[in-house]
Scaffold this motif. Structure first.
Motif, mmCIF file in Angstrom:
data_model
loop_
_atom_site.group_PDB
_atom_site.id
_atom_site.type_symbol
_atom_site.label_atom_id
_atom_site.label_comp_id
_atom_site.label_asym_id
_atom_site.label_seq_id
_atom_site.Cartn_x
_atom_site.Cartn_y
_atom_site.Cartn_z
ATOM 1 N N LEU A 1 -2.024 -6.601 3.972
ATOM 2 C CA LEU A 1 -1.686 -5.695 2.880
ATOM 3 C C LEU A 1 -0.915 -4.485 3.388
ATOM 4 O O LEU A 1 0.082 -4.070 2.784
ATOM 5 C CB LEU A 1 -2.968 -5.243 2.162
ATOM 6 N N ALA A 2 -1.378 -3.918 4.510
ATOM 7 C CA ALA A 2 -0.691 -2.754 5.069
ATOM 8 C C ALA A 2 0.739 -3.104 5.474
ATOM 9 O O ALA A 2 1.683 -2.348 5.199
ATOM 10 C CB ALA A 2 -1.474 -2.227 6.265
ATOM 11 N N GLU A 3 0.904 -4.257 6.091
ATOM 12 C CA GLU A 3 2.237 -4.677 6.527
ATOM 13 C C GLU A 3 3.145 -4.960 5.334
ATOM 14 O O GLU A 3 4.313 -4.547 5.316
ATOM 15 C CB GLU A 3 2.106 -5.921 7.396
ATOM 16 N N ALA A 4 2.614 -5.660 4.323
ATOM 17 C CA ALA A 4 3.425 -6.014 3.155
ATOM 18 C C ALA A 4 3.793 -4.794 2.325
ATOM 19 O O ALA A 4 4.863 -4.752 1.695
ATOM 20 C CB ALA A 4 2.675 -7.031 2.293
ATOM 21 N N MET A 5 2.921 -3.776 2.306
ATOM 22 C CA MET A 5 3.182 -2.563 1.531
ATOM 23 C C MET A 5 4.004 -1.545 2.321
ATOM 24 O O MET A 5 4.426 -0.526 1.766
ATOM 25 C CB MET A 5 1.862 -1.907 1.113
ATOM 26 N N HIS A 6 4.154 -1.796 3.635
ATOM 27 C CA HIS A 6 4.893 -0.891 4.521
ATOM 28 C C HIS A 6 4.230 0.485 4.584
ATOM 29 O O HIS A 6 4.899 1.529 4.500
ATOM 30 C CB HIS A 6 6.353 -0.762 4.072
ATOM 31 N N VAL A 7 2.898 0.464 4.698
ATOM 32 C CA VAL A 7 2.134 1.694 4.908
ATOM 33 C C VAL A 7 1.197 1.461 6.094
ATOM 34 O O VAL A 7 0.999 0.331 6.540
ATOM 35 C CB VAL A 7 1.321 2.090 3.656
ATOM 36 N N SER A 8 0.589 2.529 6.582
ATOM 37 C CA SER A 8 -0.279 2.407 7.753
ATOM 38 C C SER A 8 -1.602 1.747 7.371
ATOM 39 O O SER A 8 -2.103 1.909 6.250
ATOM 40 C CB SER A 8 -0.549 3.783 8.359
ATOM 41 N N LEU A 9 -2.162 1.019 8.332
ATOM 42 C CA LEU A 9 -3.447 0.371 8.114
ATOM 43 C C LEU A 9 -4.536 1.412 7.878
ATOM 44 O O LEU A 9 -5.436 1.201 7.046
ATOM 45 C CB LEU A 9 -3.802 -0.499 9.324
ATOM 46 N N SER A 10 -4.471 2.536 8.575
ATOM 47 C CA SER A 10 -5.485 3.579 8.408
ATOM 48 C C SER A 10 -5.496 4.118 6.981
ATOM 49 O O SER A 10 -6.562 4.406 6.416
ATOM 50 C CB SER A 10 -5.244 4.722 9.395
ATOM 51 N N ALA B 1 7.744 4.752 -0.741
ATOM 52 C CA ALA B 1 6.435 5.052 -0.158
ATOM 53 C C ALA B 1 5.527 5.825 -1.113
ATOM 54 O O ALA B 1 4.331 5.541 -1.209
ATOM 55 C CB ALA B 1 6.623 5.841 1.140
ATOM 56 N N THR B 2 6.087 6.793 -1.831
ATOM 57 C CA THR B 2 5.260 7.609 -2.730
ATOM 58 C C THR B 2 4.664 6.763 -3.846
ATOM 59 O O THR B 2 3.465 6.853 -4.156
ATOM 60 C CB THR B 2 6.085 8.750 -3.343
ATOM 61 N N ALA B 3 5.502 5.919 -4.460
ATOM 62 C CA ALA B 3 5.016 5.054 -5.541
ATOM 63 C C ALA B 3 3.959 4.081 -5.022
ATOM 64 O O ALA B 3 2.957 3.806 -5.712
ATOM 65 C CB ALA B 3 6.188 4.282 -6.154
ATOM 66 N N VAL B 4 4.152 3.569 -3.823
ATOM 67 C CA VAL B 4 3.178 2.639 -3.246
ATOM 68 C C VAL B 4 1.822 3.310 -3.091
ATOM 69 O O VAL B 4 0.784 2.750 -3.465
ATOM 70 C CB VAL B 4 3.674 2.118 -1.878
ATOM 71 N N VAL B 5 1.818 4.527 -2.539
ATOM 72 C CA VAL B 5 0.551 5.234 -2.337
ATOM 73 C C VAL B 5 -0.125 5.528 -3.673
ATOM 74 O O VAL B 5 -1.345 5.350 -3.823
ATOM 75 C CB VAL B 5 0.786 6.542 -1.547
#
Length: 402
Positions: free
Chosen positions: A28-37, A96-100
């Motif tokens: 999920l972190a990789e597909a969303m391009h966000v950090s795992l943490s 990134a903002t919309a994803v978060v």
């Protein structure tokens, strides 16, 4: 459709998806391009909402009925999963903002709505057992079996996919949730058994305080048990790595095998328990905590993998027996004044607190290194034994008074 079967299907689906998503966190972190943490933090925050929302929905089901609340819970589970899947498909385009923002909203919906599934399904199972002159213990064993079956199905579902096309894995689960939601809508027309509801005056914070006071020892047992599970889940890979000098990858693979075997043993134990135990006082509670003690001590002293597998066997038996026992004890507390949904909600809150406490204790123990994780687990089991002794004493005192 049998309502007991429907309650089990809802519980299995919730449990399977919960484990599945934790398995897919790196993807999920990789597909969303966000950090795992970040993903882990948002997931943890969403789960912590259960502390408030589970008791709310469980108590609400005393008034609105179990089936409508179950439907709301499953719909929340479906919507939150659909939002996660959409992020894996189009998150990079949205930014990134919309994803978060969408990630946070999906876990808020999960925490506020999906939290209804387990406690309300438990309450429905007890309603059904009492309407058919059945055993609340058998109903709670069935509920725990459903959770364990779901925990085994989640990893199996991923393994069957061959580790490929994780987005299709999510899509398949979304379609199943939609189908289950449709079954829940259809089941609204089935006449439900009479619920054990609280009097109208017993509402608000005062009622929650009264419920906690009367359930405090059952509540404590639930917190201690789930703290134990929180430590076991968060630190077993570390224990394996340190005990057998394994690499991180090898310890992870061994842990996956242990968890799958443990789930199978737990389901088999609960299947047998349905035949032999009608209430917690017949020995199930004592047997459960004793096997937890034996398993924890084996982890503490083990120096070969045969000790490990023996420890997992004993731990699995204890994990299978203790939760149905304290859930059954929950149903017997002051039924004249406390609605069953409210009591189930309190136990669900205790579980949420316990998992958080267990994870925190494991982290502190690993940081401080003053004593081993295995020693901490043995200590928690001893506290469980003390709380069970108090529960037995209360039962004996009540019997003498009557």
């Amino acid at each position: 459709m049998n309502l007991a079967l429907l309650a089990n299907l809802n519980t299995i689906t919730f449990s399977a998806l919960q484990i599945l998503l934790f398995t897919l966190l790196p993807y999920l972190a990789e597909a969303m391009h966000v950090s795992l943490s970040l993903v882990v933090a948002v997931f943890s925050a969403g789960s912590f909402l259960f502390l408030w929302s589970s008791p709310y929905w469980a108590a609400k089901s005393d008034i609105a009925g179990r089936q409508p609340i179950l439907l709301a819970g499953i719909l929340g589970l479906g919507v939150s999963t659909l939002m996660l899947w959409s992020l894996t498909q189009w998150g990079e385009k949205w930014g990134a903002t919309a994803v978060v923002v969408i990630l946070v909203l999906s876990r808020v919906i999960y925490g506020l709505l999906a939290s209804a599934v387990v406690p309300v399904a438990q309450a429905l199972q007890v309603d059904l057992s009492e309407s058919s002159s059945g055993s609340a213990m058998k109903a709670m064993i069935s509920n725990s079996m459903s959770l364990n079956i779901g925990r085994s199905l989640g990893p199996i579902y991923v393994l069957l996919s061959g580790g490929q096309n994780m987005d299709r894995v999510l899509v398949g689960f979304i379609f199943w949730i939609l189908l289950l939601a449709g079954i829940n809508v259809w089941a609204l027309g089935i006449k439900a058994p009479q619920m054990k509801t609280a009097p109208a005056k017993e509402q608000g914070f005062q009622a929650w305080g009264m419920a906690f006071n009367r359930m405090r020892w059952v509540f404590l047992l639930a917190v201690l048990f789930t703290s134990f599970i929180g430590i076991l889940n968060s630190s077993l890979a570390v224990i394996l790595k340190n005990s057998f000098s394994l690499s991180s990858q090898d310890s992870g693979l061994l842990m996956a095998k242990l968890l799958l075997v443990s789930a199978v043993i737990a389901v088999a134990t609960q299947f047998m328990g349905r035949m032999f135990f009608k209430n917690p006082w017949q020995g199930a509670l004592v047997l459960g905590v004793l096997t937890l003690l034996v398993g924890s001590v084996l982890l503490l002293v083990m120096n070969m993998q045969s000790h490990l597998w023996a420890a997992i066997f004993f731990l699995s038996v204890g994990i299978a027996l203790v939760p149905p026992c304290y859930l059954t004890l929950m149903t017997t507390v002051d039924s004249a004044h406390l609605g069953l949904g409210r009591k189930a909600g309190l136990v669900s809150a205790a579980n949420t607190i316990g998992y958080a406490v267990g994870g925190s204790l494991a982290a502190i123990t690993l940081k401080a290194q003053a004593f081993s994780l295995e020693s901490l687990m043995v200590f928690l089991v001893l506290l469980m034994m003390l709380s069970i002794a108090i529960l037995y004493r209360q039962r004996f005192s009540a019997a003498v008074e009557t």
